[in-house]
Design a protein around this motif. Structure first.
Motif, mmCIF file in Angstrom:
data_model
loop_
_atom_site.group_PDB
_atom_site.id
_atom_site.type_symbol
_atom_site.label_atom_id
_atom_site.label_comp_id
_atom_site.label_asym_id
_atom_site.label_seq_id
_atom_site.Cartn_x
_atom_site.Cartn_y
_atom_site.Cartn_z
ATOM 1 N N LEU A 97 0.807 -1.215 0.000
ATOM 2 C CA LEU A 97 0.000 0.000 0.000
ATOM 3 C C LEU A 97 0.844 1.271 0.000
ATOM 4 N N ALA A 98 2.141 1.139 0.238
ATOM 5 C CA ALA A 98 3.012 2.314 0.227
ATOM 6 C C ALA A 98 3.392 2.744 -1.183
ATOM 7 N N ASP A 99 3.149 1.874 -2.167
ATOM 8 C CA ASP A 99 3.521 2.186 -3.551
ATOM 9 C C ASP A 99 2.257 2.469 -4.354
ATOM 10 N N ARG A 100 1.885 3.744 -4.443
ATOM 11 C CA ARG A 100 0.629 4.113 -5.092
ATOM 12 C C ARG A 100 0.612 3.764 -6.575
ATOM 13 N N ALA A 101 1.736 3.913 -7.229
ATOM 14 C CA ALA A 101 1.778 3.599 -8.657
ATOM 15 C C ALA A 101 1.534 2.111 -8.897
ATOM 16 N N PHE A 102 2.128 1.269 -8.057
ATOM 17 C CA PHE A 102 1.933 -0.168 -8.240
ATOM 18 C C PHE A 102 0.506 -0.569 -7.880
ATOM 19 N N VAL A 103 -0.061 0.035 -6.846
ATOM 20 C CA VAL A 103 -1.458 -0.231 -6.490
ATOM 21 C C VAL A 103 -2.382 0.143 -7.656
ATOM 22 N N ALA A 104 -2.125 1.275 -8.284
ATOM 23 C CA ALA A 104 -2.937 1.674 -9.429
ATOM 24 C C ALA A 104 -2.820 0.664 -10.565
ATOM 25 N N ARG A 105 -1.617 0.130 -10.755
ATOM 26 C CA ARG A 105 -1.426 -0.882 -11.808
ATOM 27 C C ARG A 105 -2.179 -2.153 -11.460
ATOM 28 N N LEU A 106 -2.137 -2.558 -10.198
ATOM 29 C CA LEU A 106 -2.896 -3.737 -9.785
ATOM 30 C C LEU A 106 -4.383 -3.548 -10.060
ATOM 31 N N ARG A 107 -4.897 -2.376 -9.734
ATOM 32 C CA ARG A 107 -6.324 -2.109 -9.973
ATOM 33 C C ARG A 107 -6.656 -2.201 -11.458
ATOM 34 N N SER A 108 -5.756 -1.722 -12.297
ATOM 35 C CA SER A 108 -6.027 -1.792 -13.735
ATOM 36 C C SER A 108 -6.030 -3.228 -14.222
ATOM 37 N N TRP A 109 -5.122 -4.058 -13.696
ATOM 38 C CA TRP A 109 -5.140 -5.471 -14.072
ATOM 39 C C TRP A 109 -6.410 -6.154 -13.562
ATOM 40 N N ALA A 110 -6.796 -5.867 -12.333
ATOM 41 C CA ALA A 110 -8.016 -6.463 -11.788
ATOM 42 C C ALA A 110 -9.231 -6.066 -12.615
ATOM 43 N N ALA A 111 -9.263 -4.830 -13.080
ATOM 44 C CA ALA A 111 -10.386 -4.366 -13.888
ATOM 45 C C ALA A 111 -10.459 -5.099 -15.225
ATOM 46 N N LEU A 112 -9.314 -5.584 -15.704
ATOM 47 C CA LEU A 112 -9.286 -6.356 -16.946
ATOM 48 C C LEU A 112 -9.752 -7.796 -16.750
#
Length: 256
Positions: free
Chosen positions: A53-68
């Motif tokens: 949770l400390a890496d906002r950019a990686f969290v955003a990438r995870l969310r984009s993969w989950a959305a796919l």
């Protein structure tokens, strides 16, 4: 799903620590089978040095993969084995089946539950939706971890030889997972040889699993072997989700 023969694909050790190789592996799988048609095993705080949770950019990438449509699993808490193992079998597994990363092999039920709860909370905060299940680092579970996964109601789990539902106490698929090792030249060579054997022998199986790790991108031979294995074992198979095994009732489901 009409095709009862399935191929399940996954990327392990998904963490900010390995953001670049995970991105590479996701791109390879998207090229081979399509975007979002695989699972990711997410580590909340790899070796207690890479809090998700400390890496906002990686969290955003995870969310984009989950959305796919990528299925997101909790993959331990820190991926590091901090236990003192009792019993010869557990000590052999801890020493020879992983490089000190069998985090859940020696945990009590209570400690396993605490780490699973924390891990689930972190990953679900990151992806903004429920996780698909729990998979222990190195596919190694002690009795406490198996009990904890069932008590917490995880729908899906897997080890080297099967996929099961802890919540339902039912085996959903059996058979070895095809994976690669990059720690030493000998391990890399043996994993390439095993993949070649798998391409020739696993065709009749109803469900086949392939797992990739960040270290695989360090050796072009491993990536080439992985691509060849995916292409060969995808023939005549549906590129499936782990959830499909539950929806279909599994392969001859039975109690654990």
């Amino acid at each position: 799903m009409r095709n009862s023969r399935r191929l399940l694909l996954s990327i392990h050790d998904v963490s900010p620590r390995f953001s670049a190789p995970v991105e590479t592996l996701a791109g390879i799988l998207a090229e081979e089978v399509g975007a979002g048609r695989f699972a990711m095993l997410v580590v909340p705080d790899f070796w207690n040095e890479a809090p998700l949770l400390a890496d906002r950019a990686f969290v955003a990438r995870l969310r984009s993969w989950a959305a796919l449509g990528v299925e997101m699993f909790v993959h331990g808490w820190c991926h590091r084995d901090e236990s003192r193992h009792r019993g010869a079998i557990a000590r052999v597994k801890a020493r020879h089946m992983t490089a000190g990363e069998g985090e859940f092999l020696g945990l009590s039920r209570e400690e396993a539950m605490e780490r699973m709860r924390r891990g689930r909370d972190v990953v679900e905060q990151a992806i903004g939706r429920p996780v698909a299940g729990f998979i222990a680092p190195a596919w190694l579970y002690g009795p406490g971890a198996i009990e904890a996964a069932g008590a917490l109601g995880f729908d899906l789990a897997e080890d080297h030889m099967k996929v099961w539902s802890p919540a339902r106490s039912r085996v959903l698929a059996r058979g070895p997972v095809v994976t690669w090792a990059s720690r030493t030249p000998m391990r890399a060579a043996s994993s390439i040889a095993f993949a070649a054997l798998a391409r020739r022998t696993l065709g009749p199986m109803a469900t086949v699993r392939i797992a990739l790790h960040p270290g695989d991108v360090s050796d072009p031979r491993l990536i080439e072997s992985a691509r060849r294995t995916i292409r060969r074992l995808a023939r005549g198979r549906a590129i499936a989700r782990y959830r499909d095994l539950i929806d279909a009732g599994g392969e001859n489901p039975r109690h654990l």
